[in-house]
Design an enzyme around this catalytic site. Structure first.
Site, PDB file in Angstrom:
ATOM      1  N   PHE A  48      44.881 -43.870   9.475  1.00 42.52           N
ATOM      2  CA  PHE A  48      43.991 -44.753  10.244  1.00 42.52           C
ATOM      3  C   PHE A  48      43.612 -44.025  11.528  1.00 42.52           C
ATOM      4  O   PHE A  48      44.475 -43.695  12.339  1.00 42.52           O
ATOM      5  CB  PHE A  48      44.700 -46.075  10.580  1.00 42.52           C
ATOM      6  CG  PHE A  48      43.814 -47.078  11.267  1.00 42.52           C
ATOM      7  CD1 PHE A  48      43.185 -48.093  10.545  1.00 42.52           C
ATOM      8  CD2 PHE A  48      43.600 -47.020  12.635  1.00 42.52           C
ATOM      9  CE1 PHE A  48      42.367 -49.021  11.182  1.00 42.52           C
ATOM     10  CE2 PHE A  48      42.782 -47.940  13.272  1.00 42.52           C
ATOM     11  CZ  PHE A  48      42.162 -48.940  12.553  1.00 42.52           C
TER      12      PHE A  48
ATOM     13  N   ASP B  34      46.704 -37.085  15.957  1.00 45.50           N
ATOM     14  CA  ASP B  34      46.216 -38.383  16.431  1.00 45.50           C
ATOM     15  C   ASP B  34      47.429 -39.162  16.934  1.00 45.50           C
ATOM     16  O   ASP B  34      48.189 -39.722  16.149  1.00 45.50           O
ATOM     17  CB  ASP B  34      45.519 -39.110  15.286  1.00 45.50           C
ATOM     18  CG  ASP B  34      45.136 -40.552  15.621  1.00 45.50           C
ATOM     19  OD1 ASP B  34      45.555 -41.069  16.694  1.00 45.50           O
ATOM     20  OD2 ASP B  34      44.443 -41.182  14.806  1.00 45.50           O
TER      21      ASP B  34
ATOM     22  N   LYS C 135      45.542 -46.544  23.301  1.00 45.65           N
ATOM     23  CA  LYS C 135      46.528 -47.617  23.376  1.00 45.65           C
ATOM     24  C   LYS C 135      47.424 -47.503  24.609  1.00 45.65           C
ATOM     25  O   LYS C 135      47.052 -47.892  25.702  1.00 45.65           O
ATOM     26  CB  LYS C 135      47.352 -47.669  22.089  1.00 45.65           C
ATOM     27  CG  LYS C 135      46.549 -48.043  20.851  1.00 45.65           C
ATOM     28  CD  LYS C 135      47.426 -48.157  19.626  1.00 45.65           C
ATOM     29  CE  LYS C 135      46.649 -48.472  18.357  1.00 45.65           C
ATOM     30  NZ  LYS C 135      46.014 -49.785  18.338  1.00 45.65           N
TER      31      LYS C 135
END
Length: 382
Positions: free
Chosen positions: A123, A208, A237
């Site tokens: 993702f 990532d 985040k």
């Protein structure tokens, strides 16, 4: 617009590991905005950074330097393997930037090579390019046609990566822990071998770390567990501790953007980067990362005991990004029960129906972990 199934409640305030809705009901939050609220809800250092910076300067435009931008870039590069930073607003935007940077590097250094090998069940975001890079089931047709150039390998399988490398390959991109994929860690041996393989073929390694970075795994960045040095890293985040902030970092030799190649109206604005500075300073405080590691181990032990008690299939994860593997597919039902129970609710997440994911604040207490385990014990017994 109806983009998610929202329950009929409105959250009005939060403090640490707790949220409170419009009727005053308290909820123990083990999602924290999907690993966003590094220091919990409304931590004093973030509130203070916002108030102080808002009284000085909010957004002079990314065409100019500002103090917090420079300070945060310095903290990130001084504590990582990277030399330069591009600030963005979301993890998807940072990953989009990483894709652009890798493709331009490939045009300049690899004869136009542009393919980036990614992984099944990965993702990377919700832009067209990052959805195409992701290995999430069904995304290949949702907004078809996809952006081409993202062949998929099997996670933790080096041979599957090697089989995809060809003359058009410019990079390999992966999450050190597949969060949405079910909290599946990359094996240390796999990461080390992947770094060796990419170096051997003269291609880039992109990590990532939107979900795993900023202390989530007990190290400042998850790639540090393997002792490797990637070429590019993305953050999101947790770097903002609850505000929109992300970053693309790269080694000097990879930084081939020229003025006009990349940008963004709000990128690197002092209001958000001041918060990033506050978050970094807390993470770098003596003993803080060690505390995350200790509480991650404690959460692991409590989940393993719960699994043994209820005949489940164990737990997995790194640091304070963990999952409990169920014996059936009642994860979504447990999430619903936890939300609606009284007198206090519990916020959990089930990215796959056969597991529950835990992403508490990095300063969660053992007492709060114990309370969560006690509440979950009750749901599992039903």
């Amino acid at each position: 617009m109806s983009i998610t199934h929202r329950p009929d409640l409105v959250f009005e305030r939060g403090e640490g590991s707790w949220l409170y809705d419009h009727q005053g009901k308290a909820y123990l939050d083990f999602i924290q905005g999907w690993a966003v609220n590094t220091l919990g809800h409304c931590p004093p250092e973030i509130a203070a950074a916002l108030v102080e910076q808002a009284g000085k300067l909010i957004n002079p435009s990314p065409a100019f330097y500002n103090g917090p931008m420079v300070e945060l870039a310095g903290l990130l590069t001084a504590n990582s393997a990277f030399d330069r930073v591009f600030f963005a607003n979301t993890g998807a935007e940072a990953n989009e930037g990483a894709i652009k940077l890798a493709r331009k590097w490939g045009r300049l250094n690899k004869g136009g090579a542009h393919e980036i090998i990614t992984f099944d069940h990965s993702f990377h975001g919700r832009t067209l390019a990052t959805m195409s890079a992701s290995g999430k089931a069904g995304w290949d047709t949702l907004y078809a046609p996809q952006v081409p150039g993202f062949p998929k390998a099997v996670y933790n399988d080096l041979a599957s990566v090697e089989a995809l490398i060809g003359p058009n390959t410019v990079a390999v991109m992966l999450e050190p822990v597949q969060g949405e994929g079910g909290v599946i860690p990359a094996e240390i041996e796999f990461l080390c071998a992947l770094r060796q393989l990419t170096t051997q073929h003269g291609i880039l390694l992109i990590v990532d770390e939107v979900q795993t970075g900023m202390g989530r795994t007990g190290k400042l960045f998850a790639y540090q567990h393997a002792g490797i040095e990637p070429d590019i890293m993305t953050l999101g985040k947790g770097i903002g501790g609850g505000v929109p902030l992300a970053a693309l970092l790269a080694r000097e030799a990879i930084c081939c953007f020229e003025p006009g190649d990349q940008g963004g109206t709000y990128n690197g604005n002092p209001l958000m980067t001041a918060v990033g500075v506050a978050v970094m300073q807390r993470l770098l405080a003596p003993g803080f990362l060690a505390g995350i590691e200790a509480r991650g181990q404690y959460l692991s032990e409590r989940l393993l005991a719960l699994s043994a008690k209820h005949g489940l299939k164990g737990e997995r994860g790194v640091g304070l990004l963990r999952a409990l593997v169920l014996a059936d597919e009642r994860g979504p039902e447990i999430v619903r029960q936890a939300l609606t129970c009284s007198p206090k609710g519990l916020l959990l997440n089930s990215p796959r129906p056969n597991l529950l994911r835990f992403m508490p604040a990095l300063n969660v207490s053992e007492a709060e972990i114990d309370l969560m385990i006690s509440m979950l014990d009750g749901f599992l017994a039903q």
